[in-house]
Design an enzyme around this catalytic site. Structure first.
Site, PDB file in Angstrom:
ATOM      1  N   LYS A  12       0.881  -1.184   0.000  1.00  0.00           N
ATOM      2  CA  LYS A  12       0.000   0.000   0.000  1.00  0.00           C
ATOM      3  C   LYS A  12       0.910   1.223   0.000  1.00  0.00           C
ATOM      4  O   LYS A  12       1.502   1.569   1.009  1.00  0.00           O
ATOM      5  CB  LYS A  12      -0.896   0.002   1.235  1.00  0.00           C
ATOM      6  CG  LYS A  12      -1.835   1.192   1.267  1.00  0.00           C
ATOM      7  CD  LYS A  12      -1.990   1.724   2.681  1.00  0.00           C
ATOM      8  CE  LYS A  12      -2.467   3.133   2.763  1.00  0.00           C
ATOM      9  NZ  LYS A  12      -1.629   4.169   2.176  1.00  0.00           N
ATOM     10  N   GLY A  17       6.723   4.890   8.737  1.00  0.00           N
ATOM     11  CA  GLY A  17       5.756   5.973   8.898  1.00  0.00           C
ATOM     12  C   GLY A  17       5.967   6.682  10.220  1.00  0.00           C
ATOM     13  O   GLY A  17       7.054   6.639  10.797  1.00  0.00           O
ATOM     14  N   SER A  18       4.908   7.282  10.719  1.00  0.00           N
ATOM     15  CA  SER A  18       5.045   8.044  11.957  1.00  0.00           C
ATOM     16  C   SER A  18       4.979   7.121  13.173  1.00  0.00           C
ATOM     17  O   SER A  18       4.455   5.998  13.094  1.00  0.00           O
ATOM     18  CB  SER A  18       3.918   9.075  12.047  1.00  0.00           C
ATOM     19  OG  SER A  18       2.696   8.404  12.240  1.00  0.00           O
ATOM     20  N   GLU A  28       9.497   1.233  11.233  1.00  0.00           N
ATOM     21  CA  GLU A  28      10.580   2.218  11.101  1.00  0.00           C
ATOM     22  C   GLU A  28       9.899   3.579  11.170  1.00  0.00           C
ATOM     23  O   GLU A  28       9.159   3.951  10.275  1.00  0.00           O
ATOM     24  CB  GLU A  28      11.320   2.002   9.784  1.00  0.00           C
ATOM     25  CG  GLU A  28      12.746   2.506   9.825  1.00  0.00           C
ATOM     26  CD  GLU A  28      12.841   3.979   9.510  1.00  0.00           C
ATOM     27  OE1 GLU A  28      12.985   4.768  10.475  1.00  0.00           O
ATOM     28  OE2 GLU A  28      12.758   4.353   8.341  1.00  0.00           O
ATOM     29  N   CYS A  41      13.548  10.659   7.559  1.00  0.00           N
ATOM     30  CA  CYS A  41      13.534  10.200   8.960  1.00  0.00           C
ATOM     31  C   CYS A  41      14.898  10.461   9.564  1.00  0.00           C
ATOM     32  O   CYS A  41      15.044  10.576  10.771  1.00  0.00           O
ATOM     33  CB  CYS A  41      13.279   8.710   9.066  1.00  0.00           C
ATOM     34  SG  CYS A  41      11.998   8.128   8.038  1.00  0.00           S
ATOM     35  N   GLU A  47       9.482  15.490  16.245  1.00  0.00           N
ATOM     36  CA  GLU A  47       9.830  15.405  14.827  1.00  0.00           C
ATOM     37  C   GLU A  47       8.975  16.391  14.030  1.00  0.00           C
ATOM     38  O   GLU A  47       7.758  16.414  14.171  1.00  0.00           O
ATOM     39  CB  GLU A  47       9.592  13.980  14.310  1.00  0.00           C
ATOM     40  CG  GLU A  47      10.024  13.819  12.866  1.00  0.00           C
ATOM     41  CD  GLU A  47       9.936  12.387  12.372  1.00  0.00           C
ATOM     42  OE1 GLU A  47       8.866  11.776  12.507  1.00  0.00           O
ATOM     43  OE2 GLU A  47      10.937  11.891  11.829  1.00  0.00           O
ATOM     44  N   VAL A  62       1.293   6.195  14.002  1.00  0.00           N
ATOM     45  CA  VAL A  62       0.730   5.104  13.191  1.00  0.00           C
ATOM     46  C   VAL A  62       1.413   3.783  13.571  1.00  0.00           C
ATOM     47  O   VAL A  62       0.769   2.737  13.657  1.00  0.00           O
ATOM     48  CB  VAL A  62       0.881   5.402  11.673  1.00  0.00           C
ATOM     49  CG1 VAL A  62       0.476   4.200  10.829  1.00  0.00           C
ATOM     50  CG2 VAL A  62       0.043   6.616  11.285  1.00  0.00           C
ATOM     51  N   GLY A  63       2.706   3.845  13.827  1.00  0.00           N
ATOM     52  CA  GLY A  63       3.450   2.642  14.204  1.00  0.00           C
ATOM     53  C   GLY A  63       2.885   1.981  15.456  1.00  0.00           C
ATOM     54  O   GLY A  63       2.818   0.754  15.563  1.00  0.00           O
TER      55      GLY A  63
END
Ligand code: UN1
Length: 505
Positions: A184, A237-238, A259, A293, A394, A241-242
């Site tokens: 995705k 991702g963030s 990651e 990142c 971040e 979300v992780g």
């Protein structure tokens, strides 16, 4: 920059790629992929998919797995090798597409495509290694070994900042190891994933082995991560979300590689080569518009060189040329979308309210050539306190915080004093201090006399603390993630031999 839309032709409509077929979303809905440097340009129209497409893709990947797992790894690797050659042939076109959908400058999108090519060649080599262990058995006439097996159907959820490199970090090792995949792509950059998978198709990847389902996180990502037949998930991702994906994976015992965020420090000590440190700081902070990142988002500078460093950094940041990444003279492109630009501007405001000194930048560029894009000036904050939000959270934009420090120990403490631990860097000519930093910086990556960005594909990539969950991409770490160990004992004694634990003394 052109004031007219770059493309006036009708945008191409992309369907999902499931079981080797191009399939429309059942919802009949689609979304636009627009150029962040000129939002009048629609780069492509993509399917807004949902659970139905996810289910179809997982089923196809499951069927394909039964065959693909039995293709010898060196043969699987040949397809990957060929795909890398095709990527090399099409590098310029694919890189231009990437600049149009993501905004970063051409020399960087060429680098992104190159990273996918390098990953492919490296992983193709793994097809002839895929090392396991052979060890002596406790018993005579018995052979003991551990072999790698594929896991099954894997789901990849990929970000927009490295639209082809990061998909390659996930797909190539998964495929060479014998897994089948559903990817995705980020909704801002699906075209690069289509281009990547096109190379795999032209290289002969069998149907169902790689599937693409486009759409939004809650509509595609969630059913994908919750699907009982998906055995592994890899997300870049963030951290927010992780956390959700990690929890969902844990409930169904899926292997899960996360990651996530970073707040990467660069330490500049009094004895550093300042010219070198400045080159590194500019590149680390403003390369990819700060949207890596691994971006350098904190520069911790020892007091003896602090003033000179900051003055020279600001002078050079002001000179960076901002614009459309397709223009080869441009240094820094736009933010990827409106919401990222708003985040950048929000943090710029936060920094000012916290009392940090804004030394340059700080504004959206919206006049003339910039009026149709999401451009933010390179922004430097000085005299930043390590506890400020701009030094802790971040931002993922062209905003860097310069923090003064007294000495090396102080610098390391500041560097480690965040919830993330992806990349880190130190500039010093003192070998003892360099080795101490290697030992004490708590991060997945440490650079000596180089900025925090620019990891090479054959070394482990990932971080500590809230940057991830302990897995690594890149190099052999990726093969570890996409394979399951199986221990095999071959008894050729022709009698029942009991292992040491089952034998009476
Ligand atoms: C990322 O920012 O998500 O190390 C990846 C680098 C690149 C990859 C960055 N090779 O800067």
């Amino acid at each position: 920059m052109a004031t007219e839309p770059i493309s006036v032709t009708k945008p191409r409509v992309f369907k999902n790629f499931i079981d080797g077929q191009w399939v429309e979303s059942r919802s009949g809905q689609a979304f636009e992929n627009v150029n962040p440097a000129d939002t009048r340009e629609v780069v492509g129209i993509f399917q807004r998919s949902g659970k139905a497409e996810v289910d179809a893709a997982v089923e196809a990947a499951g069927r394909a797995f039964a065959k693909w797992r039995l293709v010898p790894a060196p043969r699987r690797a040949e397809i990957i090798y060929r795909a890398s050659q095709i990527l090399e042939e099409r590098k310029e076109d694919y890189s231009r597409d990437m600049t149009r959908e993501m905004g970063k400058v051409l020399k960087e999108t060429r680098g992104d495509t190159q990273e996918a090519i390098d990953t492919g060649y490296f992983m193709a080599g793994e097809g002839r290694r895929m090392f396991g262990h052979t060890v002596p058995s406790e018993l005579p006439n018995k052979f003991a070994m551990a072999v790698r097996q594929p896991i099954g159907v894997c789901a990849m959820i990929t970000p927009w900042n490295f639209p082809m490199a990061i998909p390659s970090w996930k797909l190539f090792p998964a495929l060479v190891a014998g897994n089948t995949c559903i990817i995705k792509p980020a909704q801002d950059t699906p075209l690069s994933v289509f281009n990547f998978v096109e190379a795999l198709m032209d290289a002969g990847i069998p149907k169902g082995v790689v599937n693409i389902v486009t759409g939004f996180g809650s509509e595609v990502g969630t059913p994908l991560t919750e699907h009982p037949d998906v055995r592994a998930i890899s997300l870049t991702g963030s951290t927010a979300v992780g956390r959700v994906v990690g929890e969902s994976a844990a409930r169904s015992f899926k292997r899960c590689s996360l990651e996530l965020g970073g707040k990467n420090p660069m330490i500049v000590l009094d004895d550093a080569n300042l010219d070198l440190a400045l080159d590194g700081a500019l590149w680390g902070a403003f390369g990819t518009t700060g949207q890596r990142c691994t971006a350098t988002s904190r520069i911790i500078v020892q007091k003896g060189v602090y003033r000179e460093f900051v003055n020279r950094l600001v002078e050079r940041a002001k000179k960076l040329k901002i614009g459309n990444g397709l223009d080869e003279t441009v240094d820094m492109g736009p933010a990827v979308n409106k919401s990222q630009m708003e985040t950048d501007l929000k943090y710029i405001e936060i920094g000012q309210n916290e009392g940090a000194k804004m030394l340059c930048g700080g504004h959206r560029l919206e006049k003339g050539e910039y009026q149709h894009g999401w451009f933010v000036e390179p922004t430097v904050f000085g005299d930043v306190d390590p506890k400020m939000r701009i030094a802790q959270e971040e931002i993922f934009g062209p905003v860097v915080s310069v923090i003064p420090c007294d000495h090396m120990d102080d610098a390391i403490e500041i560097a480690n004093g965040v919830v993330y631990g992806l990349s880190s860097a130190i500039y010093t000519k003192d070998v003892n201090r360099a080795f101490k930093a290697m030992c004490d910086l708590y991060a997945g990556i440490t650079y000596i006399n180089a900025p925090t960005i620019g990891a090479e594909v054959h070394l482990p990539f990932g971080g500590t603390k809230q940057t991830g969950n302990g897995h690594r991409e890149g190099g052999i770490g990726a093969i570890d993630f996409y394979t399951e160990w199986k221990s095999v004992y071959v008894d050729y004694s022709d009698r029942l031999q009991k292992a040491q634990i089952d034998r009476p003394e």
